[in-house]
Scaffold this motif. Structure first.
Motif, PDB file in Angstrom:
ATOM      1  N   VAL A   1     -32.873 -28.730  14.492  1.00  0.00           N
ATOM      2  CA  VAL A   1     -32.970 -30.098  14.968  1.00  0.00           C
ATOM      3  C   VAL A   1     -33.394 -31.048  13.843  1.00  0.00           C
ATOM      4  CG1 VAL A   1     -35.391 -30.292  15.661  1.00  0.00           C
ATOM      5  CG2 VAL A   1     -33.609 -31.101  17.205  1.00  0.00           C
ATOM      6  N   SER A   2     -33.848 -30.489  12.732  1.00  0.00           N
ATOM      7  CA  SER A   2     -34.488 -31.314  11.706  1.00  0.00           C
ATOM      8  C   SER A   2     -33.491 -31.954  10.743  1.00  0.00           C
ATOM      9  CB  SER A   2     -35.474 -30.474  10.902  1.00  0.00           C
ATOM     10  OG  SER A   2     -34.782 -29.630  10.015  1.00  0.00           O
ATOM     11  N   ARG A   3     -33.851 -33.137  10.309  1.00  0.00           N
ATOM     12  CA  ARG A   3     -33.017 -33.834   9.326  1.00  0.00           C
ATOM     13  C   ARG A   3     -33.049 -33.103   7.988  1.00  0.00           C
ATOM     14  NH1 ARG A   3     -30.276 -38.678   9.071  1.00  0.00           N
ATOM     15  NH2 ARG A   3     -30.989 -39.434  11.091  1.00  0.00           N
TER      16      ARG A   3
ATOM     17  N   VAL B   1     -32.327 -26.244  22.923  1.00  0.00           N
ATOM     18  CA  VAL B   1     -30.928 -26.577  23.225  1.00  0.00           C
ATOM     19  C   VAL B   1     -30.020 -26.054  22.116  1.00  0.00           C
ATOM     20  CG1 VAL B   1     -29.305 -28.491  23.546  1.00  0.00           C
ATOM     21  CG2 VAL B   1     -31.586 -28.601  24.594  1.00  0.00           C
ATOM     22  N   LEU B   2     -30.400 -26.335  20.869  1.00  0.00           N
ATOM     23  CA  LEU B   2     -29.576 -25.930  19.735  1.00  0.00           C
ATOM     24  C   LEU B   2     -29.516 -24.413  19.601  1.00  0.00           C
ATOM     25  CD1 LEU B   2     -30.882 -28.672  17.363  1.00  0.00           C
ATOM     26  CD2 LEU B   2     -28.576 -28.499  18.302  1.00  0.00           C
ATOM     27  N   ALA B   3     -30.644 -23.760  19.825  1.00  0.00           N
ATOM     28  CA  ALA B   3     -30.699 -22.307  19.690  1.00  0.00           C
ATOM     29  C   ALA B   3     -29.837 -21.635  20.769  1.00  0.00           C
ATOM     30  CB  ALA B   3     -32.144 -21.818  19.784  1.00  0.00           C
ATOM     31  N   ASN B   4     -29.478 -22.395  21.803  1.00  0.00           N
ATOM     32  CA  ASN B   4     -28.572 -21.870  22.824  1.00  0.00           C
ATOM     33  C   ASN B   4     -27.168 -22.442  22.655  1.00  0.00           C
ATOM     34  OD1 ASN B   4     -30.065 -20.009  24.872  1.00  0.00           O
ATOM     35  ND2 ASN B   4     -31.521 -21.611  24.274  1.00  0.00           N
TER      36      ASN B   4
ATOM     37  N   LYS C   1     -36.239 -40.203  11.490  1.00  0.00           N
ATOM     38  CA  LYS C   1     -36.691 -39.634  10.219  1.00  0.00           C
ATOM     39  C   LYS C   1     -36.708 -38.109  10.280  1.00  0.00           C
ATOM     40  CE  LYS C   1     -40.843 -39.865   7.356  1.00  0.00           C
ATOM     41  NZ  LYS C   1     -40.491 -40.491   6.076  1.00  0.00           N
ATOM     42  N   GLU C   2     -37.174 -37.551  11.357  1.00  0.00           N
ATOM     43  CA  GLU C   2     -37.360 -36.100  11.452  1.00  0.00           C
ATOM     44  C   GLU C   2     -36.124 -35.359  11.945  1.00  0.00           C
ATOM     45  OE1 GLU C   2     -40.013 -34.244  10.501  1.00  0.00           O
ATOM     46  OE2 GLU C   2     -40.802 -36.116   9.675  1.00  0.00           O
TER      47      GLU C   2
END
Lengths: 339, 339, 339, 339
Positions: free
Chosen positions: D75-77, D227-230, D263-264
């Protein structure tokens, strides 16, 4: 006052409570609801003895007591529907023109202050901020230059024509600080230091009242009421972040305070994004939000070299960043119907 | 200080940051981790220039900066492993004997105060509380009897032998209040009014420092550090509830502060269940919890007629309830190894 | 409902608002106060259309709308003045006997669980806790052994005779979890996951409902109301700390919830000092406070080797510490009138 | 990980702690500071056993343990420097075009929904919101029309071409809701209901993840990580107010979340000013602030007759107010470089 009784109250209990309400100078008005009796007590809550203790005296009878009247008066828009402006030298805060107050967290030296003053003036600021007395969490941190700092601020005003704002920390310094500054700032930690508010109010100088770290809007307005009740009507509120559970930022800037203060009070509202976030990288977005939501002015920490600032370096922006920021804010100020 | 760098930093960037750390007087210690470089900067954080601004100066290089040292010293148990006691007339607070401070929120009249003083003494209290200067949210509320209240407190002490605690609101009153009282109370709203803390400390009287409404433990300890740094080592902390989202009670009494203060500091910890809940009906349970968790004393609001109290009537208990409460607490105090 | 009108309302505006109140099925009751009109609207707030939108529809007329009735019913002590007990196998929670539920944060292996179960039973616990499905902030953390964990819990029950409590995370697992456990725990993060509450309630098993991280007492009681409204009256509340600004502890255990739940509801209240503080070194004091304030049971995390726990190692106490703790709590439990 | 040792540690203690760090798979790196030893433990914190329990295992030696790595990845930038967009039918969220999602709190009837859909489309909205399953604090409040509501939403989409967003409340409904909607909303109360997040993610539909009432930014990002990990990378964050001590508004809209999420993370950020304030009169200012601070879209509650709304009437704006608002926002959207 509304007094809600418990369910299944006897006639005798009802009579007792009505007697007490009358004794305290209110006229009771009984409403028999579906599950319980509710009593409206008619009388001025600000002058009569409070009924809030009824629950303590009659714990078997009274469920709760709810005040009806707002506790703030002079500060309220209800009492004064037109917006008030505050005159600071030749400037009018709270009017059509949007103002920016900028300068270092702490006054450190003549060079630092004059360099900053000239730069912020060139970028469009009208008021110079700078701390001479600093409230620091630890006694081992830099506590400010004191009167020497005030003298430097006066010198910077003379050199640039900028008005000045600085914080008052002690009742004992009220008249001295008032001699130098154009606006007296009351900091967040002192927002309910009522003796300081009274001392500041009595100088007659415009007061910028920061919101306390966990202050409710109502308490903030009542702290402002202390200024007005001491015959000073040059009041400005300043939102600077509240304390929440979030640890990413030092505080949580509560921009909803801007429309709420505008709605509840007639005085100007200023936003301090530097304290509000505690992070220079968020100042830009915070400024934009504040303008769009209707703030009257911004209070921004600017330092020629934030890395070497004697206090709060992480939240101060450099002179260059400040100049860019002012350019970037201009169209937004215009789009918000300000100058 | 620990400085965490962003991932994928170039050699040149690393050199720049190391140079800056050395320039500020720290010795850098580089650790190459799996995904990023972490630098330990060795040096006394309390005396050297802070490295916290590195993130602002090198936003492309530095991810975060974390302090290592605790900021409080004199107040810490690390510096003074044995528990300290505070002598108040013939009483020792923080020792084996458990103390109860009790009395009205505000001093209202000679009759009210003396009646209360005699009753709380008879019930077992050793210290009489009573407000002569009252910090009130609204300027239209009763602000206390002032020096007249102090004189009444002194009279009550003479009559009963109880020691006295009262709140100091203004630097200007510090020496006057010290002339009358045995303990100076600093209220929650003034917990970071550092000028007041300094003025109070300088009187040499024992100081009871209430926790601010949204004060972190670390800030509270640092406020206590102001007292110690001004050469007064008669300090007591007093938990009185913090502000949370809950509206059922006025504040949320944070009893976990009791073991935490005991762990981090060597000074006594007092609990104020009256302010902590703002509801007389919860005082009983709060007192029990405080004792069981290791508090050294309680501060309880007691009034001969709470219904007619001039301030905070909802949280004061009557003389009869107080007497019963003291009876009920006795076995618990003994079970906790106190007298 | 109480409807407070703005000052200076015209007769025509008053008529309009009265008409609207009648239209919604309430009987209006007008009180003409000093500065404004207040209307009491008589009618059942739980069955009639709400009047809360009056402020939105008549923004020029209505200042505020205040509900009078409590929103919770079945869960309230008003509806059921006697305290309720919950039967868990041969144990009665909420009665004279004080209970301790103890066990590991996560079930990790047969050896770990059985060793813990035997040790906590020997020390005096009556119920074994253990997580088979774990709600973890990050998807990369250990999520529990699932049904395998449930089987191990059942095995431990068989071996020791302890009853079992474990958390339900998913509606889809409700009947499976109910097949194994004696008490279904609803965790703080799911305290307002109403679908899960309904699914859990429908199994008929006793429900332990943890307080959400920022849940008001009223919301917690209403979440309990979901259990009762789905025909399960085996409810227990569990205080486990709320989220505040404090960073010293993971959460702030709100022990005032104990007397408040006792006052407002008839169901038992359990305290979880392990989650509440997130620090094993504070568990001891928290347990004492909970008992003194009237909790019915404790829920304590215990692990044979906290250092190697697969989750939340910092808040689990060792078997030895637990045994000592139970010894230390005994006199306090007796002093509080429990067994 | 950084492990800070207590002062005055013996050589033997140091050796013990180093051994333990190595045993857990990290390479220790010792830094001898002025007052204490600090150890950097090099190794991947996401895959190795945590060192956080060192403080529990060695309470005499270890002062504190601080993690270095961020816990969120996908999820991180940092992991994905370019901003991501989310495709919803023909629309791209998070791109140059600013989007407005609008509609009623609850779907109540065909007439109500279609009338609203046509009006919000005419005013410029591109996505229709409407609750079919409603999470309500009390079991006695309207719980939504369920599948009937979903059918009405689909009908409104067909009639107007607007895309649809609706809330998913139960894992059991995931595939049904996905069959009807274009975006699945996860509400604040379910923001850490990880089973629901997983079920929603697995449908493959875009997910709008509201921030929990007391969720830290880091926890919110980690919930997104679920969400992303799925294997669903169509994620949007939605700020909707956090819980604070303030009672003037229902929640405190935290607009600083907008620049922080930008930013994150690389995913779009949406702002919900209706839930955020709980007061229709503040929606206007909130929308402006959100746009100025860089939000990608707004989520606004609109009702043809807020006074008669079946839920949350106080925070919904009328069709007329919405149309005016959209006009008023246009110049600001352009001034912010959006379309």
């Amino acid at each position: 006052m509304i007094i809600v009784l418990k369910p299944n109250i006897s006639k005798k209990q009802e009579v007792a409570i009505l007697k007490e309400i009358r004794k305290r100078g209110y006229k009771p008005h009984v409403m028999r609801g579906v599950s319980r009796i509710v009593i409206g007590a008619i009388g001025d809550e600000l002058t009569h003895q409070s009924l809030e203790t009824l629950g303590t005296v009659f714990p078997q009878i009274v469920e709760s007591v709810m005040p009806i009247q707002k506790r703030y008066k002079l500060v309220s828009r209800e009492a004064h529907p037109q917006s008030s402006t505050v005159k600071v030298r030749e400037h009018l805060l709270g009017g059509k023109k949007f103002h920016v107050m900028a300068g270092p967290c702490s006054v450190e030296s003549e060079k630092q202050l004059l360099q900053t003053a000239e730069a912020v003036k060139a970028a469009g600021a009208t008021i110079l901020r700078g701390g001479a007395f600093k409230p620091r969490t630890s006694p081992y941190e830099f506590q400010g230059l004191g009167e020497k700092g005030l003298k430097l601020l006066a010198k910077a005003r003379k050199a640039t024509g900028l008005a000045i704002i600085t914080e008052l920390l002690s009742e004992a310094h009220a008249s001295m600080v008032a001699d130098y500054t154009d606006i007296i700032q009351i900091g967040a930690r002192n927002a309910q230091n009522f003796q300081l508010l009274i001392a500041a109010a009595k100088t007659g100088k415009p007061i910028l009242l920061k919101r306390g770290l966990s202050m409710k809007i109502e308490e903030w307005l009542l702290a402002g009421e202390y200024v007005l009740a001491n015959e000073n009507c040059n009041l400005m509120f300043c939102e600077r972040g509240i304390r929440t559970f979030e640890t990413y930022t030092r505080n949580t800037l509560d921009l909803s305070a801007v429309p709420i203060i505008k709605k509840e009070s007639h005085f100007p509202i200023v936003v301090d994004p530097s304290q509000g976030a505690g992070r220079a990288d968020l100042v830009r977005a915070m400024c934009k939000g504040a303008i769009a939501m209707g703030a009257d002015a911004l209070l921004i920490e600017v330092h020629p070299n934030p890395a070497e600032a004697w206090s709060d370096g992480t939240q101060q922006v450099s002179l260059e960043v400040f100049a860019e920021l002012m350019q970037e804010l201009r169209p937004l100020i215009l789009a918000s119907g300000r100058e």
